[in-house]
Design an enzyme around this catalytic site. Structure first.
Site, PDB file in Angstrom:
ATOM      1  N   ASP A 105       0.811  -1.212   0.000  1.00  0.00           N
ATOM      2  CA  ASP A 105       0.000   0.000   0.000  1.00  0.00           C
ATOM      3  C   ASP A 105       0.843   1.259   0.000  1.00  0.00           C
ATOM      4  O   ASP A 105       1.566   1.528   0.960  1.00  0.00           O
ATOM      5  CB  ASP A 105      -0.910  -0.019   1.225  1.00  0.00           C
ATOM      6  CG  ASP A 105      -1.757   1.228   1.339  1.00  0.00           C
ATOM      7  OD1 ASP A 105      -2.190   1.748   0.301  1.00  0.00           O
ATOM      8  OD2 ASP A 105      -1.976   1.688   2.473  1.00  0.00           O
ATOM      9  N   ASP A 292      -2.417   6.068  -4.901  1.00  0.00           N
ATOM     10  CA  ASP A 292      -2.666   5.176  -3.778  1.00  0.00           C
ATOM     11  C   ASP A 292      -3.045   3.779  -4.251  1.00  0.00           C
ATOM     12  O   ASP A 292      -4.168   3.543  -4.697  1.00  0.00           O
ATOM     13  CB  ASP A 292      -3.785   5.773  -2.924  1.00  0.00           C
ATOM     14  CG  ASP A 292      -4.048   4.985  -1.656  1.00  0.00           C
ATOM     15  OD1 ASP A 292      -3.314   4.015  -1.396  1.00  0.00           O
ATOM     16  OD2 ASP A 292      -4.990   5.341  -0.927  1.00  0.00           O
TER      17      ASP A 292
END
Length: 511
Positions: A105, A292
């Site tokens: 992430d 992201d």
């Protein structure tokens, strides 16, 4: 990083989830690659999205206003709803290795996995747990840690141990042993934990991220990594993360690089958003964006998401505040814009907001909604101010296209019907994909297009297929916002380079 009764019978979960392959590949060019495999989503798991939904998490961000991670408490940051993420990989912790499935992430910076000392969270019993007593390389830390989540929090304590990513072994990595996980969000998730690839500035407890230690320990040569996410649902190959460089086979042409404007998330300045090549007007003065990998969709200001929803025929919910403001003030706003009144001052001039020098803000006055219901809460008055400012943007965009006043009034009334639902998702007609417009983002002076097939998420085939818009609403006020989160819908179309050494993000057409 952190993001939380649906009106349509589909989830924000995308068509599939990806797991890292068992093998990894180290090349003589100094790069290290982790392959991704694709696992089709079990339709039964759609039930999971009813718990800890992304919209709850977005509300958490708005209420805390800590999306950019400068909270006074260094041990609390926002965390995305990882139930909505797609990309998973396998790592190991300890000696001998204990395997875990984690999310890679770019929107967070900590590594955490369930602890063998997690006794009272049901989700811990359904996932792999780290047991320090079984590792010869474990070192005690014990510092407490808590990561805020939309539907609860992950809490536990820090420890040190060796972390294996593919064939790379990071020594003495500080990570969180989670002893408490919130409810069903993690219970039904197909991942055990999370490996953050953001900056240390947003790391809980200021722990050094795994990525930093890869560099510090000389495991990779160049201070960058890149994501190629394969969006072909028929392909067995899910994609690849390349540590220490880029693979020319993953992209076409040249990357467009933009500087990181604030260390923490991979944040950069973004220009105008276009629908069918026409400016929406909202980001003319610039917006901020975050690349992201832990977010499936593209999140952006409600004003623009509503415009996109109208353009693609998405079904939202009727917003009474929006319709009331438009009915009461639409013609006045139109007249003031024609009179060349400064747009940012219009809503304060007509008494719906007050002007703080840069934009309108709610002043807690009685709105047109309050006149119909004197017991209306403050939230409705705030909604009136927000609706007014959105209407100004919508009308302004139509004036630039030389639309008649009648068509403008019809347009803004219709757009109120297309407001994103409170659950953040909007359904579209799968059979209408060919008629939907291109949606584009301007980054570094270059326009990045998304075709309907790329921004609409389709679940199922044939007459039972369901489609949702790849855009969800997120409102972060100035000075932090307006903010866009470019998740996997965007990163799947554009190969993304996270250049730590030069503090920049690069995008090129994915191959």
């Amino acid at each position: 990083m952190g993001i939380h009764s649906r009106t349509v019978a589909i989830s924000l979960f995308v068509l599939f989830m990806l797991f890292c392959s068992a093998s990894s590949d180290e090349r003589n060019d100094g790069t290290f690659r982790i392959g991704l495999k694709k696992l089709k989503l079990d339709p039964n798991n759609r039930l999971a999205a009813r718990f800890g939904s992304k919209q709850e998490e977005l509300k958490e961000i708005r209420s805390n206003n800590n999306l950019l991670g400068d909270s006074g408490d260094a041990d609390i940051v926002a965390l995305k709803n990882y139930l909505d993420a797609q990309y998973y990989g396998e790592i190991a912790i300890g000696t001998p290795p204990q395997k875990f499935t984690v999310i890679f992430d770019t929107g967070s910076s900590n590594l955490w996995v369930p602890s063998g000392k997690c006794y009272f969270s049901l989700s811990c019993f359904f996932h792999a747990k780290y047991r320090s007593s079984l590792s010869s390389t474990y070192k005690k830390n014990g510092k407490r840690a808590a990561i805020r989540y939309g539907s609860g929090s992950v809490s536990g304590f820090f420890s040190y141990d060796a972390v294996t990513v593919g064939d790379l072994v990071v020594q003495d990595q500080e990570f969180i042993e989670a002893t408490s996980e919130p409810g069903l969000t993690f219970l039904v998730g197909k991942f055990d934990g999370l490996l953050g690839l953001g900056f240390q500035e947003i790391s809980v407890g200021n722990a050094t991220p795994v990525w930093y230690n890869m560099l510090n320990q000389g495991l990779i040569k160049k201070p960058l990594f890149s994501f190629w996410l394969n969006r072909d649902i028929e392909s067995e190959e899910g994609g690849e993360i390349v540590f220490g460089g880029v693979d020319p086979k993953h992209f076409k042409g040249e990357h467009t690089y933009v500087p990181v404007t604030q260390r923490g998330y991979w944040q950069f300045d973004m220009g105008e958003v276009l629908i069918a090549g026409k400016s929406t007007g909202y980001c003319e003065s610039g917006c901020s964006a975050i690349a992201d990998s832990g977010t499936s969709l593209i999140a952006g200001p409600t004003t623009v998401v509503a415009m996109i929803n109208k353009a693609i025929g998405a079904s939202g919910v009727v917003s009474q505040q929006c319709k009331t403001v438009v009915d009461q003030y639409g013609q006045t706003i139109l007249s003031l814009l024609l009179a060349e009144t400064q747009p940012k001052k219009i809503c304060s001039q007509i008494g719906v907001c007050t002007f703080d020098g840069t934009h309108g803000v709610s002043m807690g006055i009685e709105s047109v909604v309050d006149k119909e219901d004197t017991k209306s809460p403050r939230g409705l008055r705030d909604a009136g101010c927000v609706a007014c400012e959105m209407a100004v943007v919508w009308i302004q965009s139509q004036l630039k296209q030389n639309m008649t006043q009648e068509r403008i009034v019809n347009y803004i009334n219709d757009i109120c019907e297309r407001m994103p639902s409170p659950n953040g998702e909007s359904a579209v007609d799968c059979s209408q994909l060919s008629t939907m417009p291109t949606v584009s983002f301007t980054i570094g002076g270059k326009v990045f297009d998304l075709a309907p097939e790329e921004y609409v998420l389709k679940i199922g085939e044939g007459p039972v297929a369901q489609c949702i818009s790849g855009f969800t609403a997120l409102d972060i006020p100035p000075p932090r916002g307006p903010l866009w989160i470019l998740g996997d819908v965007f990163m799947g179309r554009y190969h993304t380079v996270f250049d730590f050494g030069n503090e920049q993000v690069g995008f090129a057409e994915a191959a």
